[in-house]
Design a protein around this motif. Structure first.
Motif, PDB file in Angstrom:
ATOM      1  N   TYR A  10      -7.503  17.204   0.311  1.00 29.76           N
ATOM      2  CA  TYR A  10      -8.292  18.088  -0.048  1.00 29.76           C
ATOM      3  C   TYR A  10      -7.890  19.383   0.423  1.00 29.76           C
ATOM      4  O   TYR A  10      -7.662  19.384   1.631  1.00 29.76           O
ATOM      5  CB  TYR A  10      -9.579  17.794   0.190  1.00 29.76           C
ATOM      6  N   THR A  12      -8.953  23.302   1.696  1.00 41.35           N
ATOM      7  CA  THR A  12     -10.196  24.126   1.758  1.00 41.35           C
ATOM      8  C   THR A  12      -9.767  25.551   1.443  1.00 41.35           C
ATOM      9  O   THR A  12      -8.541  25.750   1.098  1.00 41.35           O
ATOM     10  CB  THR A  12     -10.709  24.081   3.374  1.00 41.35           C
ATOM     11  N   ASN A  74     -10.367  21.607  -8.678  1.00 43.98           N
ATOM     12  CA  ASN A  74     -11.078  21.326  -7.481  1.00 43.98           C
ATOM     13  C   ASN A  74     -10.617  21.410  -6.252  1.00 43.98           C
ATOM     14  O   ASN A  74     -11.261  20.951  -5.438  1.00 43.98           O
ATOM     15  CB  ASN A  74     -11.851  19.831  -7.606  1.00 43.98           C
ATOM     16  N   GLU A 103     -11.700  11.385  -7.882  1.00 43.27           N
ATOM     17  CA  GLU A 103     -12.956  12.086  -8.161  1.00 43.27           C
ATOM     18  C   GLU A 103     -13.994  11.394  -8.705  1.00 43.27           C
ATOM     19  O   GLU A 103     -15.047  11.507  -8.545  1.00 43.27           O
ATOM     20  CB  GLU A 103     -12.545  13.414  -9.317  1.00 43.27           C
ATOM     21  N   ASP A 107     -17.465  10.464  -3.427  1.00 40.60           N
ATOM     22  CA  ASP A 107     -18.695  11.564  -3.779  1.00 40.60           C
ATOM     23  C   ASP A 107     -17.934  12.847  -3.211  1.00 40.60           C
ATOM     24  O   ASP A 107     -17.475  13.194  -1.981  1.00 40.60           O
ATOM     25  CB  ASP A 107     -19.954  11.210  -3.206  1.00 40.60           C
ATOM     26  N   LYS A 108     -18.143  13.992  -3.860  1.00 45.20           N
ATOM     27  CA  LYS A 108     -17.699  15.280  -3.491  1.00 45.20           C
ATOM     28  C   LYS A 108     -18.230  15.808  -2.316  1.00 45.20           C
ATOM     29  O   LYS A 108     -17.302  16.426  -1.373  1.00 45.20           O
ATOM     30  CB  LYS A 108     -18.151  16.373  -4.611  1.00 45.20           C
ATOM     31  N   LYS A 109     -19.152  15.244  -1.550  1.00 42.34           N
ATOM     32  CA  LYS A 109     -19.642  15.965  -0.484  1.00 42.34           C
ATOM     33  C   LYS A 109     -18.707  15.271   0.980  1.00 42.34           C
ATOM     34  O   LYS A 109     -18.792  15.833   1.845  1.00 42.34           O
ATOM     35  CB  LYS A 109     -21.152  15.350   0.101  1.00 42.34           C
ATOM     36  N   TYR A 110     -18.092  14.194   0.489  1.00 36.64           N
ATOM     37  CA  TYR A 110     -16.902  13.559   1.532  1.00 36.64           C
ATOM     38  C   TYR A 110     -15.765  14.228   1.759  1.00 36.64           C
ATOM     39  O   TYR A 110     -15.091  14.025   2.559  1.00 36.64           O
ATOM     40  CB  TYR A 110     -17.030  12.232   1.519  1.00 36.64           C
ATOM     41  N   TRP A 111     -15.461  15.051   0.488  1.00 31.85           N
ATOM     42  CA  TRP A 111     -14.189  15.737   0.559  1.00 31.85           C
ATOM     43  C   TRP A 111     -13.657  16.595   1.831  1.00 31.85           C
ATOM     44  O   TRP A 111     -12.829  16.468   2.310  1.00 31.85           O
ATOM     45  CB  TRP A 111     -13.899  16.394  -0.767  1.00 31.85           C
ATOM     46  N   SER A 112     -14.582  17.471   2.049  1.00 33.21           N
ATOM     47  CA  SER A 112     -14.648  18.183   2.981  1.00 33.21           C
ATOM     48  C   SER A 112     -14.855  17.863   4.588  1.00 33.21           C
ATOM     49  O   SER A 112     -14.513  18.490   5.245  1.00 33.21           O
ATOM     50  CB  SER A 112     -14.986  19.810   2.699  1.00 33.21           C
ATOM     51  N   ILE A 113     -15.602  16.868   4.754  1.00 34.72           N
ATOM     52  CA  ILE A 113     -16.014  16.444   5.901  1.00 34.72           C
ATOM     53  C   ILE A 113     -15.055  15.210   6.401  1.00 34.72           C
ATOM     54  O   ILE A 113     -15.277  14.842   7.599  1.00 34.72           O
ATOM     55  CB  ILE A 113     -17.510  16.245   6.019  1.00 34.72           C
ATOM     56  N   SER A 114     -14.357  14.796   5.753  1.00 35.12           N
ATOM     57  CA  SER A 114     -13.537  13.475   6.167  1.00 35.12           C
ATOM     58  C   SER A 114     -12.551  13.634   6.923  1.00 35.12           C
ATOM     59  O   SER A 114     -11.989  14.800   6.715  1.00 35.12           O
ATOM     60  CB  SER A 114     -13.292  12.555   4.733  1.00 35.12           C
TER      61      SER A 114
END
Length: 199
Positions: A10, A12, A74, A103, A107-114
Motif C-alpha cells: 500500500y 501512502t 486506490n 481489496e 478492509d480498507k481501514k487496515y491498509w494504512s495502519i498494518s
C-alpha cells in the motif's frame, strides 16, 4: 518459466510503500541464500511500487529477473518477480487478480495502519503456486495454445489434401457447399489474378 515472489503493498500519500502481504517460491536457491534473496526481492518490490504512479503498470529488468508491477487508483500495488521467460500478459493478469482478492477480502481501514507482512491472505500463496505454469493458470493463454494447435492441425490437413494429387480447382468445382455465384467468382479471380492463389 519461474515465479519467485508476489507481494501486495500500500502506497501512502508521501509515496512510501508498506508491504502488507508477500509470498515467495525460493526452492531453486540454496539454503543459505534464501533469506538474502527474499530480502532483496522485498526491497526491490517496495522501491518499484514507490516509483510507480497510481493507475499504471510497468515491468522492470533487474539482473536475470523481471519485476512486473501494477499500482491501481486506490494506491494498492502488486509486484511479481519472475524470470525473463514468463509471459508479461499473464504476469499482469496475476497482478490484477491478487489486487482484486486483496481489496475484496481486506478492509480498507487496515491498509494504512498494518505493519510489514502483518496481513494474512492465503490466496496470495495459492495464486503464486497456481501461476507457476502460465498455460494452466491463465485461461486466455490456454485458449491461445489450443488455437495454435488447431491452426497447425488445420494447416496440415490442407497440405495433406493437396499432397494426394487433388487441386483446389477440382475441390471448388466438386463442392456442393459453394453456390454457383461463389464458384464463378473463384474462377474469374483465378483467371484475372493468375499470380495469386485463393483458398
Amino acid at each position: 518459466m519461474k515465479l519467485y515472489a508476489l507481494s501486495v503493498l500500500y502506497k501512502t500519500g508521501d509515496n512510501k510503500a508498506t508491504r502488507l502481504i508477500s509470498a515467495h517460491e525460493l526452492s531453486s536457491f540454496g539454503y543459505f541464500q534464501k533469506s538474502s534473496v527474499k530480502e532483496f526481492m522485498n526491497f526491490s518490490s517496495k522501491i518499484i511500487v514507490e516509483r510507480t504512479l497510481a493507475s499504471s503498470r510497468s515491468s522492470v529488468k533487474e539482473q536475470e529477473y523481471i519485476c512486473h508491477v501494477y499500482v491501481n487508483s486506490n494506491n494498492v500495488g502488486a509486484v511479481l518477480i519472475a524470470d525473463h521467460e514468463y509471459p508479461q500478459r499473464v504476469a499482469h493478469t496475476l497482478l490484477n487478480k491478487v489486487i482484486e482478492e486483496f481489496e475484496k477480502k481486506i478492509d480498507k481501514k487496515y491498509w494504512s495502519i498494518s505493519k510489514e507482512d502483518e496481513i494474512r491472505l492465503p490466496e496470495v500463496e495459492l495464486l503464486l503456486t497456481k501461476y507457476q505454469n502460465p498455460k494452466e493458470a491463465d485461461a486466455m493463454t490456454k485458449i491461445n495454445a489450443d488455437l495454435d494447435e488447431t491452426k497447425i492441425i488445420l494447416h496440415n490437413t490442407i497440405e495433406a489434401v493437396l499432397q494426394r494429387g487433388e487441386k483446389i480447382d477440382d475441390l471448388v468445382e466438386k463442392s456442393e457447399g459453394l453456390s454457383l455465384q461463389s464458384k464463378t467468382f473463384y474462377k474469374t479471380a483465378r483467371k484475372t489474378n493468375s499470380c495469386c492463389v485463393i483458398l
